[in-house]
Design an enzyme around this catalytic site. Structure first.
Site, short mmCIF file in Angstrom:
data_model
loop_
_atom_site.label_atom_id
_atom_site.label_comp_id
_atom_site.label_asym_id
_atom_site.label_seq_id
_atom_site.Cartn_x
_atom_site.Cartn_y
_atom_site.Cartn_z
N GLU A 1 -0.08 4.69 1.75
CA GLU A 1 -0.24 5.71 2.79
C GLU A 1 0.75 5.54 3.94
O GLU A 1 1.12 6.51 4.61
CB GLU A 1 -1.67 5.70 3.33
CG GLU A 1 -2.71 6.23 2.37
CD GLU A 1 -3.26 5.16 1.43
OE1 GLU A 1 -4.21 5.47 0.69
OE2 GLU A 1 -2.75 4.02 1.46
N HIS B 1 -2.37 -0.23 -3.92
CA HIS B 1 -2.85 1.11 -3.58
C HIS B 1 -3.62 1.74 -4.74
O HIS B 1 -3.12 1.79 -5.88
CB HIS B 1 -1.67 2.02 -3.23
CG HIS B 1 -2.07 3.46 -3.07
ND1 HIS B 1 -2.78 3.91 -1.98
CD2 HIS B 1 -1.88 4.54 -3.87
CE1 HIS B 1 -2.99 5.21 -2.11
NE2 HIS B 1 -2.47 5.61 -3.25
N GLU C 1 -8.27 -2.25 6.72
CA GLU C 1 -7.52 -3.00 5.72
C GLU C 1 -6.52 -3.98 6.35
O GLU C 1 -6.29 -5.07 5.83
CB GLU C 1 -6.80 -2.02 4.79
CG GLU C 1 -7.79 -1.18 3.99
CD GLU C 1 -7.15 -0.06 3.19
OE1 GLU C 1 -6.01 -0.25 2.69
OE2 GLU C 1 -7.78 0.99 3.04
N ASP D 1 0.86 -1.17 0.00
CA ASP D 1 0.00 0.00 0.00
C ASP D 1 0.90 1.23 0.00
O ASP D 1 2.13 1.12 -0.06
CB ASP D 1 -0.93 -0.05 1.21
CG ASP D 1 -2.22 0.73 0.98
OD1 ASP D 1 -2.33 1.44 -0.03
OD2 ASP D 1 -3.13 0.65 1.83
N HIS E 1 -8.04 5.56 6.74
CA HIS E 1 -9.32 5.32 6.07
C HIS E 1 -9.47 3.82 5.94
O HIS E 1 -8.56 3.06 6.28
CB HIS E 1 -9.38 5.99 4.69
CG HIS E 1 -8.44 5.40 3.70
ND1 HIS E 1 -7.09 5.66 3.70
CD2 HIS E 1 -8.64 4.53 2.66
CE1 HIS E 1 -6.51 4.99 2.72
NE2 HIS E 1 -7.42 4.29 2.07
N HIS F 1 -1.86 1.38 6.55
CA HIS F 1 -2.35 2.50 7.35
C HIS F 1 -3.48 2.05 8.26
O HIS F 1 -4.06 0.97 8.05
CB HIS F 1 -2.86 3.62 6.44
CG HIS F 1 -3.90 3.15 5.48
ND1 HIS F 1 -5.23 3.03 5.80
CD2 HIS F 1 -3.79 2.70 4.20
CE1 HIS F 1 -5.90 2.56 4.76
NE2 HIS F 1 -5.04 2.34 3.77
#
Length: 276
Positions: free
Chosen positions: A10, A60, A134, A8, A115, A104
């Site tokens: 972030e 991502h 996630e 990912d 998020h 994240h």
């Protein structure tokens, strides 16, 4: 030894803002190179531990962030979308370990760029009544495939979320959240050395495969929009908990794949930026 890396963005070293991680953002091109460097650190650690087969899945956003020419040559890259298994595309029972790079914290947490999958379109997710984002959903799905998550990298809030889900996973904090779009950063070389060392150490002994539980799970999602929840009720097996909350039951990883369908429906109905 076969290693799977879900990457990912972030939670990557140095990145703190939407402009760092969204295509078209003023610092996105720099951000995607920073992402590659964190992933390459994980690859180097896996190679040092004896990995002979490494798959990296760009997990991502548009899933076209990693530049193939910037990736360590020991790894193969899964790039682009749609993918039936999204952030875990290509994971099979033949893999020995999952490494989560750049993850994240979930929606509602005060972590960097926090998020759950779709910016503010998803307000909350629960797996069998347990709050999840996630991180937890990837971990649970990998376990259902029969592959352990051994290392996760991200900010300190993501690391805490992973530890609360499964304390046996090694975590590497590459930055420390000051707010949702601000962080105290570890020096890049130090952060990447920590990633490489953690991955190598986690793989020195053969990772223990989780016990696969084929029992059905319940996935519950609260959406920002009642329109999304209403539309999802047209999918067989989806039920309503309230006007904005839907749920479904089934075994993982099939339930994870179904959730991907939900997100594609939601994306067709909304046009919200991921961070606002």
């Amino acid at each position: 030894m076969r290693i799977y890396i879900s990457a990912d963005m972030e939670g990557v070293t140095g990145l703190v803002d939407a402009d760092d991680v969204q295509p078209g953002g003023r610092d996105y091109e720099r951000g995607r190179l920073m992402m590659a460097e964190d992933v390459n650190a994980a690859i180097r650690g896996a190679v040092a531990a004896g990995a002979t087969d490494i798959t990296v899945n760009d997990a991502h956003g548009p899933m076209r962030n990693l530049l193939p020419e910037a990736l360590h040559p020991a790894a193969r890259l899964i790039r682009g979308k749609p993918k039936q298994m999204g952030m875990l595309e290509g994971l099979t029972p033949e893999h020995d370990a999952v490494i989560c790079v750049g993850y994240h914290s979930r929606a509602g947490a005060l972590g960097v760029l926090s998020h759950s999958f779709m910016g503010h379109e998803i307000e909350d997710i629960w797996l069998d009544g347990r709050p999840v984002g996630e991180i937890g959903l990837a971990h649970a799905t990998a376990a259902a495939v029969g592959v352990p998550v051994t290392v996760l990298t991200g900010d300190d809030c993501a690391c805490t979320e992973m530890t609360e889900w499964d304390a046996s996973v090694t975590t590497v904090a590459v930055k420390y959240a000051r707010d949702r779009f601000a962080a105290e950063l570890r020096p890049a070389d130090e952060a990447r050395a920590a990633i490489e060392q953690a991955v190598a150490a986690s793989l020195c002994a053969p990772p223990k495969a989780p016990v696969v539980d084929a029992a059905p799970s319940t996935l519950t999602v609260r959406w920002q929009s009642a329109s999304v929840a209403s539309m999802l009720l047209g999918i067989p097996g989806v039920t309503s908990a309230d006007a904005r909350t839907v749920q479904a039951q089934g075994p993982l990883p099939g339930l994870y794949r179904l959730f991907g369908v939900w997100m594609r429906v939601a994306a067709s109905l909304t046009n919200q930026p991921p961070y606002c």
